[in-house]
Design an enzyme around this catalytic site. Structure first.
Site, short mmCIF file in Angstrom:
data_model
loop_
_atom_site.label_atom_id
_atom_site.label_comp_id
_atom_site.label_asym_id
_atom_site.label_seq_id
_atom_site.Cartn_x
_atom_site.Cartn_y
_atom_site.Cartn_z
N LYS A 1 4.01 8.05 -9.85
CA LYS A 1 2.83 8.61 -10.52
C LYS A 1 2.85 10.14 -10.37
O LYS A 1 3.25 10.65 -9.32
CB LYS A 1 1.57 8.03 -9.86
CG LYS A 1 0.26 8.48 -10.46
CD LYS A 1 -0.91 7.76 -9.80
CE LYS A 1 -2.25 8.18 -10.36
NZ LYS A 1 -3.37 7.44 -9.74
N SER B 1 -6.47 4.91 -12.77
CA SER B 1 -5.81 6.07 -13.31
C SER B 1 -4.29 5.95 -13.33
O SER B 1 -3.63 6.72 -14.04
CB SER B 1 -6.18 7.31 -12.48
OG SER B 1 -5.73 7.16 -11.14
N SER C 1 -7.43 2.56 -8.62
CA SER C 1 -6.44 3.03 -9.59
C SER C 1 -5.07 2.37 -9.54
O SER C 1 -4.24 2.64 -10.40
CB SER C 1 -6.25 4.53 -9.47
OG SER C 1 -7.29 5.17 -10.13
N1 GLN Z 1 -11.70 4.67 -11.72
C1 GLN Z 1 -11.91 5.28 -10.44
C2 GLN Z 1 -12.28 6.73 -10.62
O1 GLN Z 1 -12.22 7.20 -11.71
C3 GLN Z 1 -10.72 5.11 -9.58
C4 GLN Z 1 -9.79 6.27 -9.51
C5 GLN Z 1 -8.69 6.13 -8.52
O2 GLN Z 1 -8.57 5.13 -7.81
N2 GLN Z 1 -7.88 7.17 -8.45
O3 GLN Z 1 -12.66 7.38 -9.69
#
Ligand code: GLN
Length: 478
Positions: free
Chosen positions: A77, A152, A176
């Site tokens: 990532k 994400s 994410s």
């Molecule tokens: N959807 C969550 C957020 O936007 C999770 C993000 C993550 O785990 N990096 O904060």
């Protein structure tokens, strides 16, 4: 023709001479090329991966000791640093910035002979649930191109889903890894907070962030965890506990104790097929002789607000370092004063969602509102942690959906950030509490999309978590 089903099987093929690392790399490079429209990769390290494959093939032929991840092809990532390679957290503010060092996790992968094939698209600074917040454009779900891959770590999920690498790393601050794994129909593990060093992981919310793993089999995920986990002098929050040999400990012939949260399965916001499938799974586990009981959970409505108050607060502090002086993008507006320089750089460099969160975080930390928001959210975190601790006094695991709905259509939630945040309801808990959790793609919806069962375990009990995952996952394929 190269085909991948698991690391173990790939290693057997290499030993028998039925495959080479070079063949595997060429296969993935072709696949990546043929699926460019999925937009999973930001950059593909074609030459480097090819060269590394050649070296590894030589090494094997020369009879040298082989690493645990010999020739395993991995994507990263775009928040995980790899020395001398670009890293941007999918943000314009870091465009063309080059990593000065490798994350500890990456160093450990390389030390075990892994091949890094490229870096993967994600929501900007890992903020989002759909991968629509990326400076490189959206990532497409390979199972249905009208749908998001989740976020994400959407690129990391699609790369494994579409067979563009063998396994991948993502990061999980509030879901994410697990949620895109759910949307894409693959396995996604978020380890215990402190299991894997965060050195070289670009910070979003430091007390929540954890590197996570995507794969197609439990054994693949287990071996990766084994390699990347463990003490690291560069991260004082990482545990010094010894790292168990997860991949050698996957079989357990025992009856487990599962708790499920009544309120989570009767949520009106859930897709009814998701609640029904998980209830059925619960019955099946009971029939198989496991103990499965409902536990009351009155805190469900508090966890998403607490998560978004605390993570935005931490983000507003973490992201203050991107000021145009030290890293990446800077405004080229002529003759501006310092404060204006910061403003112009940050306004131009960050995307909409990141700016929204920096502002939210700055607000909840501001003198007049600190107690009303930040302190209260911390209290929720404490109460929740205690509550979950008590559950684990009596149970081995907590069962939950990964997401209340399956993969959204593109654009569906972009105009309504609150609706998007609320869909994180089942994943953020594990990060607030710091426990490990895995998303297992056990089900298929009538709309054709996969969905998952989420299993959470006690802190540092990834051994049991992976054992039960293997059990549940193998039952699926029976
Ligand atoms: N959807 C969550 C957020 O936007 C999770 C993000 C993550 O785990 N990096 O904060």
């Amino acid at each position: 023709m190269f085909e991948f089903s698991s690391i173990e099987q790939y290693h057997a093929q290499l030993q028998e001479g039925n495959a080479t690392c070079l063949l595997a790399v060429n296969h993935y490079l072709q696949r990546i090329h043929a699926t460019k429209h999925l937009n999973a990769f930001i950059e593909v390290y074609s030459e480097e991966a090819t060269e590394k494959a050649r070296q590894l093939d030589e090494k094997r032929r020369a009879g040298n000791r082989l690493g645990k991840l010999h020739g395993v092809i991995i994507g990263l990532k775009d928040v995980i640093c790899y020395k001398d390679h670009k890293i941007s957290a999918s943000s314009n503010i870091l465009k063309n910035f080059i990593s000065l060092y490798s994350a500890t996790a990456v160093q450990r992968l390389l030390a075990e002979d892994a091949i890094i094939i490229g870096n993967l698209n994600c929501d900007e600074f890992a903020m989002g649930s759909t991968n629509e917040n990326s400076a490189y454009g959206k990532v497409v779900n390979a199972l249905d191109e009208t749908r998001v891959p989740g976020g994400s770590s959407g690129g990391s999920a699609v790369a494994v889903q579409a067979g563009l690498c063998m396994v991948s790393l993502g990061s999980d601050t509030g879901g994410s890894v697990r949620q895109p794994a759910d949307f894409c129909g693959i396995i996604g593990l978020k380890p215990t907070y402190g299991r894997i060093s965060r050195h070289g992981l670009i910070a979003y919310a430091s007390s929540f962030d954890q590197i996570g793993i995507f794969g197609n089999t439990i054994a693949d995920v287990a071996v990766l965890l084994e390699v990347v986990a463990g003490a690291d002098e560069y991260d004082s929050t990482v545990s010094h506990k010894e790292v168990p040999a997860f991949s050698k400990n996957l079989s357990a012939d025992k009856k487990f104790r599962f708790a499920y949260l009544e309120e989570a399965l009767s949520q009106p916001a859930n897709d009814p097929e998701i609640s029904a499938a998980i209830k059925k799974k619960i019955e099946q586990l009971q029939q198989d002789g496991h103990e499965v009981k409902a536990v009351p959970f009155k805190l469900l409505d508090y966890i998403v607000p607490a998560y978004y108050v605390l993570t935005t607060a931490e983000a507003s502090s973490n992201l203050s370092r991107f000021d145009g002086v030290k890293y990446g993008y800077r405004t080229n507006a002529p003759g501006v004063e310092l404060i204006d320089f910061y403003k112009k750089t940050r306004s131009g460099g960050f995307g909409k969602e990141v700016k929204r969160r920096i502002m939210l975080g700055t607000f909840v930390l501001s003198a007049g509102y600190y107690d009303a928001y930040f302190t209260r959210a911390q209290k929720v975190r404490k109460i929740l942690t205690e509550h979950i601790r008590l559950i684990f006094n009596e149970f081995d695991f907590i069962l939950l959906p990964t997401s209340p709905v399956n993969a959204f259509k593109f654009g569906e939630k972009m105009d309504d950030p609150i609706a998007m945040y609320l869909a994180d309801i089942y994943t953020v808990m594990a990060n607030l509490v710091g426990i490990p959790a895995i998303s297992l793609p056990l089900f298929k919806h009538s709309n054709g999309m996969p969905f998952s069962l989420q299993v959470m375990a006690n802190r540092f009990d990834e051994v049991s978590l992976l054992q039960v995952s293997k059990l549940l996952f193998e039952q699926k394929s029976l």
